[in-house]
Write a protein that holds these residues in place. Sequence first.
Motif, PDB file in Angstrom:
ATOM      1  N   ALA A  33      -7.334  51.021  41.991  1.00  0.00           N
ATOM      2  CA  ALA A  33      -6.516  51.973  41.251  1.00  0.00           C
ATOM      3  C   ALA A  33      -6.390  51.504  39.811  1.00  0.00           C
ATOM      4  N   MET A  34      -6.343  52.477  38.916  1.00  0.00           N
ATOM      5  CA  MET A  34      -6.112  52.180  37.504  1.00  0.00           C
ATOM      6  C   MET A  34      -5.074  53.131  36.971  1.00  0.00           C
ATOM      7  N   GLY A  35      -4.402  52.694  35.940  1.00  0.00           N
ATOM      8  CA  GLY A  35      -3.358  53.555  35.412  1.00  0.00           C
ATOM      9  C   GLY A  35      -2.986  53.200  33.997  1.00  0.00           C
ATOM     10  N   TRP A  36      -2.020  53.912  33.489  1.00  0.00           N
ATOM     11  CA  TRP A  36      -1.523  53.726  32.126  1.00  0.00           C
ATOM     12  C   TRP A  36      -0.008  53.531  32.153  1.00  0.00           C
ATOM     13  N   TYR A  37       0.420  52.598  31.333  1.00  0.00           N
ATOM     14  CA  TYR A  37       1.822  52.366  31.063  1.00  0.00           C
ATOM     15  C   TYR A  37       2.016  52.447  29.562  1.00  0.00           C
ATOM     16  N   ARG A  38       3.257  52.623  29.144  1.00  0.00           N
ATOM     17  CA  ARG A  38       3.531  52.643  27.703  1.00  0.00           C
ATOM     18  C   ARG A  38       4.840  51.929  27.416  1.00  0.00           C
ATOM     19  N   GLN A  39       4.932  51.438  26.193  1.00  0.00           N
ATOM     20  CA  GLN A  39       6.134  50.742  25.760  1.00  0.00           C
ATOM     21  C   GLN A  39       6.465  51.143  24.338  1.00  0.00           C
ATOM     22  N   ALA A  40       7.619  51.764  24.188  1.00  0.00           N
ATOM     23  CA  ALA A  40       8.103  52.161  22.873  1.00  0.00           C
ATOM     24  C   ALA A  40       8.971  51.037  22.305  1.00  0.00           C
ATOM     25  N   PRO A  41       9.136  50.981  20.991  1.00  0.00           N
ATOM     26  CA  PRO A  41       9.949  49.921  20.376  1.00  0.00           C
ATOM     27  C   PRO A  41      11.352  49.886  20.969  1.00  0.00           C
ATOM     28  N   GLY A  42      11.786  48.720  21.371  1.00  0.00           N
ATOM     29  CA  GLY A  42      13.129  48.552  21.908  1.00  0.00           C
ATOM     30  C   GLY A  42      13.330  49.024  23.329  1.00  0.00           C
ATOM     31  N   LYS A  43      12.246  49.461  23.978  1.00  0.00           N
ATOM     32  CA  LYS A  43      12.349  49.966  25.346  1.00  0.00           C
ATOM     33  C   LYS A  43      11.459  49.159  26.288  1.00  0.00           C
ATOM     34  N   GLU A  44      11.740  49.288  27.582  1.00  0.00           N
ATOM     35  CA  GLU A  44      10.922  48.615  28.573  1.00  0.00           C
ATOM     36  C   GLU A  44       9.620  49.390  28.784  1.00  0.00           C
ATOM     37  N   ARG A  45       8.618  48.658  29.271  1.00  0.00           N
ATOM     38  CA  ARG A  45       7.355  49.299  29.595  1.00  0.00           C
ATOM     39  C   ARG A  45       7.569  50.244  30.777  1.00  0.00           C
ATOM     40  N   GLU A  46       6.971  51.441  30.683  1.00  0.00           N
ATOM     41  CA  GLU A  46       7.166  52.440  31.729  1.00  0.00           C
ATOM     42  C   GLU A  46       5.843  53.015  32.202  1.00  0.00           C
ATOM     43  N   PHE A  47       5.859  53.456  33.451  1.00  0.00           N
ATOM     44  CA  PHE A  47       4.686  54.047  34.064  1.00  0.00           C
ATOM     45  C   PHE A  47       4.394  55.416  33.453  1.00  0.00           C
ATOM     46  N   VAL A  48       3.105  55.716  33.275  1.00  0.00           N
ATOM     47  CA  VAL A  48       2.692  57.021  32.742  1.00  0.00           C
ATOM     48  C   VAL A  48       1.866  57.788  33.775  1.00  0.00           C
ATOM     49  N   ALA A  49       0.770  57.183  34.229  1.00  0.00           N
ATOM     50  CA  ALA A  49      -0.119  57.880  35.161  1.00  0.00           C
ATOM     51  C   ALA A  49      -1.009  56.869  35.863  1.00  0.00           C
ATOM     52  N   ALA A  50      -1.514  57.244  37.046  1.00  0.00           N
ATOM     53  CA  ALA A  50      -2.413  56.367  37.790  1.00  0.00           C
ATOM     54  C   ALA A  50      -3.399  57.204  38.589  1.00  0.00           C
ATOM     55  N   ILE A  51      -4.524  56.590  38.928  1.00  0.00           N
ATOM     56  CA  ILE A  51      -5.569  57.266  39.696  1.00  0.00           C
ATOM     57  C   ILE A  51      -6.242  56.257  40.607  1.00  0.00           C
ATOM     58  N   THR A  52      -6.597  56.700  41.810  1.00  0.00           N
ATOM     59  CA  THR A  52      -7.351  55.825  42.689  1.00  0.00           C
ATOM     60  C   THR A  52      -8.793  55.737  42.193  1.00  0.00           C
ATOM     61  N   TRP A  53      -9.477  54.681  42.566  1.00  0.00           N
ATOM     62  CA  TRP A  53     -10.821  54.445  42.064  1.00  0.00           C
ATOM     63  C   TRP A  53     -11.787  55.544  42.501  1.00  0.00           C
ATOM     64  N   THR A  54     -11.488  56.197  43.623  1.00  0.00           N
ATOM     65  CA  THR A  54     -12.328  57.311  44.053  1.00  0.00           C
ATOM     66  C   THR A  54     -11.999  58.591  43.296  1.00  0.00           C
ATOM     67  N   GLY A  55     -10.877  58.585  42.609  1.00  0.00           N
ATOM     68  CA  GLY A  55     -10.452  59.781  41.895  1.00  0.00           C
ATOM     69  C   GLY A  55      -9.748  60.791  42.767  1.00  0.00           C
ATOM     70  N   GLY A  56      -9.511  60.442  44.036  1.00  0.00           N
ATOM     71  CA  GLY A  56      -8.956  61.408  44.962  1.00  0.00           C
ATOM     72  C   GLY A  56      -7.460  61.569  44.895  1.00  0.00           C
ATOM     73  N   SER A  57      -6.766  60.644  44.255  1.00  0.00           N
ATOM     74  CA  SER A  57      -5.308  60.712  44.211  1.00  0.00           C
ATOM     75  C   SER A  57      -4.818  60.301  42.840  1.00  0.00           C
ATOM     76  N   THR A  58      -3.843  61.049  42.322  1.00  0.00           N
ATOM     77  CA  THR A  58      -3.258  60.741  41.025  1.00  0.00           C
ATOM     78  C   THR A  58      -1.732  60.808  41.115  1.00  0.00           C
ATOM     79  N   ASN A  59      -1.087  60.049  40.229  1.00  0.00           N
ATOM     80  CA  ASN A  59       0.370  60.085  40.085  1.00  0.00           C
ATOM     81  C   ASN A  59       0.705  60.207  38.607  1.00  0.00           C
ATOM     82  N   TYR A  60       1.805  60.887  38.312  1.00  0.00           N
ATOM     83  CA  TYR A  60       2.247  61.033  36.936  1.00  0.00           C
ATOM     84  C   TYR A  60       3.751  60.832  36.838  1.00  0.00           C
ATOM     85  N   ALA A  61       4.178  60.294  35.726  1.00  0.00           N
ATOM     86  CA  ALA A  61       5.603  60.273  35.418  1.00  0.00           C
ATOM     87  C   ALA A  61       6.058  61.705  35.138  1.00  0.00           C
TER      88      ALA A  61
END
Length: 119
Positions: A33-61
Amino acid sequence: QVQLVESGGGLVQPGGSLRLSCAASGRIFSIYAMGWYRQAPGKEREFVAAITWTGGSTNYADSVKGRFTISRVNANTVYLQMNSLKPEDTAVYYCNAARSIATMPGNYWGQGTQVTVSS
Protein backbone atom coordinates in the motif's frame (compact mmCIF):
# COMPACT_ATOMS: atom_id res chain seq x y z
CA GLN A 1 14.82 -0.66 2.30
CA VAL A 2 12.35 1.28 0.19
CA GLN A 3 13.11 4.71 -1.22
CA LEU A 4 10.32 7.13 -2.09
CA VAL A 5 10.74 10.26 -4.22
CA GLU A 6 7.94 12.81 -4.58
CA SER A 7 7.55 15.44 -7.26
CA GLY A 8 4.93 17.80 -8.62
CA GLY A 9 4.40 20.32 -5.85
CA GLY A 10 4.23 24.05 -6.41
CA LEU A 11 2.19 27.21 -6.16
CA VAL A 12 -1.37 27.22 -7.47
CA GLN A 13 -4.35 29.55 -7.18
CA PRO A 14 -7.49 28.51 -5.28
CA GLY A 15 -9.64 26.31 -7.48
CA GLY A 16 -6.64 25.11 -9.44
CA SER A 17 -5.13 21.65 -9.83
CA LEU A 18 -1.84 19.90 -9.21
CA ARG A 19 -0.65 16.34 -9.65
CA LEU A 20 1.84 14.82 -7.24
CA SER A 21 3.91 11.79 -8.17
CA CYS A 22 5.66 9.29 -5.92
CA ALA A 23 8.18 6.83 -7.30
CA ALA A 24 9.26 3.85 -5.20
CA SER A 25 12.49 1.91 -5.56
CA GLY A 26 14.39 -0.71 -3.64
CA ARG A 27 12.57 -3.57 -1.92
CA ILE A 28 9.17 -2.66 -3.34
CA PHE A 29 8.04 -6.28 -3.15
CA SER A 30 7.71 -5.69 0.61
CA ILE A 31 5.05 -2.99 0.31
CA TYR A 32 1.39 -3.47 -0.53
CA ALA A 33 0.00 0.00 0.00
CA MET A 34 1.08 3.55 -0.68
CA GLY A 35 -0.40 6.80 0.37
CA TRP A 36 -0.05 10.50 1.00
CA TYR A 37 0.10 12.49 4.19
CA ARG A 38 0.44 16.22 4.64
CA GLN A 39 1.68 18.59 7.30
CA ALA A 40 0.79 22.25 7.48
CA PRO A 41 2.83 24.73 9.56
CA GLY A 42 2.07 24.33 13.25
CA LYS A 43 -0.08 21.25 12.70
CA GLU A 44 0.41 17.52 13.01
CA ARG A 45 0.92 15.34 9.97
CA GLU A 46 -2.41 14.02 8.70
CA PHE A 47 -3.61 11.29 6.39
CA VAL A 48 -4.75 12.32 2.90
CA ALA A 49 -5.22 9.23 0.73
CA ALA A 50 -4.02 5.65 0.26
CA ILE A 51 -4.19 2.89 -2.34
CA THR A 52 -3.39 -0.80 -2.33
CA TRP A 53 -0.58 -1.91 -4.62
CA THR A 54 -3.09 -3.67 -6.86
CA GLY A 55 -5.09 -0.48 -7.12
CA GLY A 56 -8.22 -2.28 -6.00
CA SER A 57 -8.86 -0.32 -2.82
CA THR A 58 -8.52 3.35 -1.92
CA ASN A 59 -9.12 5.49 1.17
CA TYR A 60 -9.48 9.24 1.46
CA ALA A 61 -9.66 11.77 4.25
CA ASP A 62 -13.07 13.40 4.43
CA SER A 63 -11.51 16.80 3.75
CA VAL A 64 -10.33 15.74 0.27
CA LYS A 65 -13.07 13.32 -0.87
CA GLY A 66 -14.44 14.30 -4.25
CA ARG A 67 -11.47 16.60 -4.95
CA PHE A 68 -8.39 14.36 -4.77
CA THR A 69 -7.81 11.07 -6.59
CA ILE A 70 -5.03 8.60 -5.85
CA SER A 71 -4.03 6.14 -8.55
CA ARG A 72 -1.33 3.62 -9.33
CA VAL A 73 0.37 4.44 -12.61
CA ASN A 74 2.76 1.56 -13.02
CA ALA A 75 4.71 -0.97 -11.02
CA ASN A 76 6.37 1.62 -8.81
CA THR A 77 4.57 4.97 -9.18
CA VAL A 78 1.44 6.48 -7.68
CA TYR A 79 -0.19 9.81 -8.45
CA LEU A 80 -2.27 12.15 -6.34
CA GLN A 81 -4.44 14.29 -8.58
CA MET A 82 -5.60 17.32 -6.62
CA ASN A 83 -8.46 19.40 -8.03
CA SER A 84 -10.46 22.33 -6.65
CA LEU A 85 -7.59 23.19 -4.36
CA LYS A 86 -8.24 25.37 -1.34
CA PRO A 87 -5.88 27.51 0.76
CA GLU A 88 -6.29 25.00 3.58
CA ASP A 89 -4.69 22.35 1.36
CA THR A 90 -1.40 24.22 1.71
CA ALA A 91 1.12 21.85 3.30
CA VAL A 92 4.15 19.70 2.72
CA TYR A 93 2.91 16.47 1.17
CA TYR A 94 4.71 13.23 2.01
CA CYS A 95 4.53 9.88 0.26
CA ASN A 96 4.34 6.83 2.50
CA ALA A 97 4.64 3.08 1.92
CA ALA A 98 3.38 0.28 4.15
CA ARG A 99 2.59 -3.42 4.18
CA SER A 100 -1.13 -2.66 4.05
CA ILE A 101 -3.60 0.21 4.23
CA ALA A 102 -4.54 -0.98 7.72
CA THR A 103 -0.99 -0.51 8.98
CA MET A 104 -0.41 2.94 7.51
CA PRO A 105 1.59 5.00 8.04
CA GLY A 106 4.39 2.61 7.28
CA ASN A 107 8.06 3.08 7.99
CA TYR A 108 8.98 4.51 4.61
CA TRP A 109 8.65 8.21 3.88
CA GLY A 110 9.64 10.47 1.03
CA GLN A 111 11.35 13.80 1.52
CA GLY A 112 8.15 15.80 0.99
CA THR A 113 6.99 18.27 -1.62
CA GLN A 114 5.53 21.71 -0.89
CA VAL A 115 2.04 22.56 -2.10
CA THR A 116 0.95 26.17 -1.71
CA VAL A 117 -2.56 27.32 -2.59
CA SER A 118 -2.73 31.08 -2.68
CA SER A 119 -3.95 33.93 -4.84
